[in-house]
Design a protein around this motif. Sequence first.
Motif, PDB file in Angstrom:
ATOM      1  N   UNK A 100       1.130  -1.137  -0.233  1.00 55.70           N
ATOM      2  CA  UNK A 100       0.438  -0.205   0.023  1.00 55.70           C
ATOM      3  C   UNK A 100       1.067   1.606   0.068  1.00 55.70           C
ATOM      4  N   UNK A 101       0.775   2.458  -0.821  1.00 53.91           N
ATOM      5  CA  UNK A 101       0.986   3.538  -0.670  1.00 53.91           C
ATOM      6  C   UNK A 101       0.037   4.689  -0.578  1.00 53.91           C
ATOM      7  N   UNK A 102       0.501   5.463   0.435  1.00 49.71           N
ATOM      8  CA  UNK A 102      -1.296   6.640   0.574  1.00 49.71           C
ATOM      9  C   UNK A 102      -0.152   8.293   0.046  1.00 49.71           C
ATOM     10  N   UNK A 103      -1.028   8.979  -0.837  1.00 53.32           N
ATOM     11  CA  UNK A 103      -1.022  10.070  -1.717  1.00 53.32           C
ATOM     12  C   UNK A 103      -1.848  10.777  -0.432  1.00 53.32           C
ATOM     13  N   UNK A 104      -1.077  12.182   0.092  1.00 53.37           N
ATOM     14  CA  UNK A 104      -1.554  12.543   1.261  1.00 53.37           C
ATOM     15  C   UNK A 104      -1.656  14.076   0.973  1.00 53.37           C
ATOM     16  N   UNK A 105      -2.932  14.675   1.082  1.00 53.35           N
ATOM     17  CA  UNK A 105      -3.139  15.750   1.288  1.00 53.35           C
ATOM     18  C   UNK A 105      -3.150  16.108   2.477  1.00 53.35           C
ATOM     19  N   UNK A 106      -3.120  17.847   3.188  1.00 46.81           N
ATOM     20  CA  UNK A 106      -2.575  18.200   4.674  1.00 46.81           C
ATOM     21  C   UNK A 106      -3.556  18.493   5.011  1.00 46.81           C
TER      22      UNK A 106
END
Length: 142
Positions: free
Chosen positions: A61-67
Motif C-alpha cells: 500500500x502507498x498513501x498519497x496525502x493532502x494536508x
Amino acid sequence: MSEHKVLNILLVDDDEVDVMNVKRAFKKNNITNPLYTASNGLEALQLLRGEGELALPQTRRLILLDLNMPKMGGIEFLKELRSHPRLKPTPVIVLTTSNEDSDKVEAYNFNVAGYILKPVTFSSFVDAMAALNKYWTLSELP
C-alpha cells in the motif's frame, strides 16, 4: 503487471478536482494500480483498518496525502497512522498545495517518503505522477 507487483494506492484528498486530476494523470501515464480514495483522514483510517465495505488490501500500500482537509487533516492523520503498529510502516507521500516550511518539517517528522507540491498545470501533474510511478515501481515495498 504481475500480481505481486500490484501496488494499492490510497489517495486522501477532499478536493474533487484534484482527485479527478490524479485519475486522469494515472490514465495518461498508463498507471493501472488500484486507486482508492478517501476525502479526509478519518475515512482513510477506516479503509486502512479494513472497516466498512471498501477495505484496502493489507499489503503493498502507498498513501498519497493532502494536508488541508476537513474532519481530520493530513498531519493529524499521520500522527494517528504512525501510532498504529500495523499501519505505521505504510509509506506516505504528501501531495499538497501547502508550501509552508512548518508543514514540511512536521510531515517529515512523521517519516513521509516525500513531499510534493501540487502542480498548477495538468501537464505538470501528469509529469509528477509519472515520476511517482517510476519511484514506486523501483521501490521494494512489502
